[in-house]
Design an enzyme around this catalytic site. Structure first.
Site, PDB file in Angstrom:
ATOM      1  N   CYS A  19       0.835  -1.208   0.000  1.00  0.00           N
ATOM      2  CA  CYS A  19       0.000   0.000   0.000  1.00  0.00           C
ATOM      3  C   CYS A  19       0.864   1.251   0.000  1.00  0.00           C
ATOM      4  CB  CYS A  19      -0.935  -0.013   1.204  1.00  0.00           C
ATOM      5  SG  CYS A  19      -2.047   1.408   1.226  1.00  0.00           S
TER       6      CYS A  19
ATOM      7  N   CYS B 270      -0.586   4.137   1.955  1.00  0.00           N
ATOM      8  CA  CYS B 270      -0.431   4.035   3.420  1.00  0.00           C
ATOM      9  C   CYS B 270       1.006   4.349   3.838  1.00  0.00           C
ATOM     10  CB  CYS B 270      -0.733   2.625   3.917  1.00  0.00           C
ATOM     11  SG  CYS B 270      -2.137   1.829   3.173  1.00  0.00           S
ATOM     12  N   ASP B 271       1.979   3.822   3.114  1.00  0.00           N
ATOM     13  CA  ASP B 271       3.354   3.816   3.611  1.00  0.00           C
ATOM     14  C   ASP B 271       4.319   4.720   2.847  1.00  0.00           C
ATOM     15  OD1 ASP B 271       2.522   1.851   5.396  1.00  0.00           O
ATOM     16  OD2 ASP B 271       2.936   0.233   3.987  1.00  0.00           O
TER      17      ASP B 271
END
Ligand code: NDP
Length: 317
Positions: free
Chosen positions: A138, A141-142
């Protein structure tokens, strides 16, 4: 009817817990099958990430598993009954509905499905070791983590998600390589144009990932050209899979309207499935946004819809 739950929630990610918080605060005494294997673990995909920096309300970021503990605590505080068991079978042909796990059978007037989706992985040899140490499924997300700033990064995949994530990563990385196994992208035309125009994004065609390279943290990727069989190693600090997700809908197959990719279909503008009294929330129906905050939002909506439905039918016990 005795022993019938008003609402059973299947799944314990942001969607499930938000649905539980709303249902519990409406005195509906929700029951939750948290699950433990289907979505990776109880708590869903956030339990497999590290820092979550895009969930509102946490200006300094929050650790994924910690955030899910907070969600759980809030569900518990208002009286949600939870069991850490997977639902193994569901029968929506009878009312109240029947949900079974290995240990029990539960009957429910309304059901909210929030079983999420699982990001596909390739299973390269070093994957487990490098996971969360430079490898992730992701980018949204990261990708903004400090370890990826001004570093070369790599995305695997050729669909819309791959282009979207690679484009997003160009904000942080020095260069982003998108590795695709064919000589044509699957992504939509508009996304393709976006990828090709981006000077910080380079597509590496006809190529597959052989392995992730690194000791404690990822330092590179070993790639193989499928046409020439040539193998080469490239230095990258981040390696992101964007090869699709598998929605966790297997146990509902044949009962719910599900699209070709396995996502639950909803009635437009609602969280209602094709079965009256069965609602869905989060990534199990959403392949577009797939964010914790959107999952939580749809969990809230599903719970409010279920509450109204139960009241209309005079089913609240
Ligand atoms: P897709 O299934 O569309 O694409 C997956 C990509 O990964 C494909 O290019 C596929 O290659 C590749 N792939 C799959 N398995 C492997 C493997 N084992 N090794 C190497 N490569 C692999 O998934 P997406 O997540 O991209 O998209 C899912 C849906 O969500 C789509 O309908 C998409 O349009 C939609 N979406 C829309 C967005 C938007 O509108 N902004 C954003 C993101 C997603 P190959 O092409 O060879 O099969």
């Amino acid at each position: 009817m005795p022993n019938v739950k008003n609402i059973v929630i299947v799944g314990s990610g942001p969607a499930g817990h938000t649905a539980a918080i709303y249902a519990a605060r409406a005195n509906l005494n929700p029951f939750m099958f948290e699950g433990y294997t289907m979505g990776g673990s109880a708590g869903g995909q956030l339990t497999t990430t590290t820092d979550v920096e895009n969930y509102p309300g946490f200006p300094d970021g929050v650790n994924g598993p910690e955030l899910m503990q907070l969600f759980r605590k809030q569900s518990e505080r208002f009286g949600t009954e939870m069991v850490q068991e997977d639902v193994t079978a569901a029968d929506f042909s009878q009312r109240p509905f029947v949900l079974k796990s290995e240990n029990r059978e539960v009957r429910a007037h309304a059901v909210i499905i929030s079983t999420g989706a699982t990001a596909k992985r390739m299973g390269v040899p070093n994957e487990e070791k490098m996971w969360n140490n430079g490898m992730s499924a992701c980018a949204v997300c990261d990708g903004a983590l400090p370890m990826f700033r001004n570093q070369p990064l790599m995305v695997i995949g050729g669909g819309d998600t791959a282009v979207e994530e690679a484009t997003y990563l160009t904000k942080f990385g020095s260069m982003v390589y998108m590795v695709h196994r064919r000589d044509q992208l699957r992504a939509s035309k508009i996304m393709q144009e976006r990828a090709i125009k981006n000077p910080k994004l380079e597509i590496i065609w006809d190529t597959v990932l052989e392995d992730a390279v690194g000791e404690d943290y990822l330092t590179g990727a070993r790639l193989k050209n499928v046409k020439t069989n040539a193998v080469r190693e490239m230095k990258v600090a981040g390696l992101f899979y964007a090869i699709g997700h598998t929605p966790n809908t297997l146990i509902f197959n044949g009962q719910l309207d599900i699209d070709a990719a396995g996502y639950i279909k909803l009635k437009l503008g609602t969280q209602e499935t094709n079965i009256d009294g069965v609602f869905a929330a989060g990534d199990v129906h959403d392949h577009k946004y797939r964010q914790a905050v959107t999952a939580a939002g749809t969990g809230c909506a599903a719970s409010l819809e279920a509450e109204r439905w139960l009241a209309e039918k005079g089913l609240i016990g």
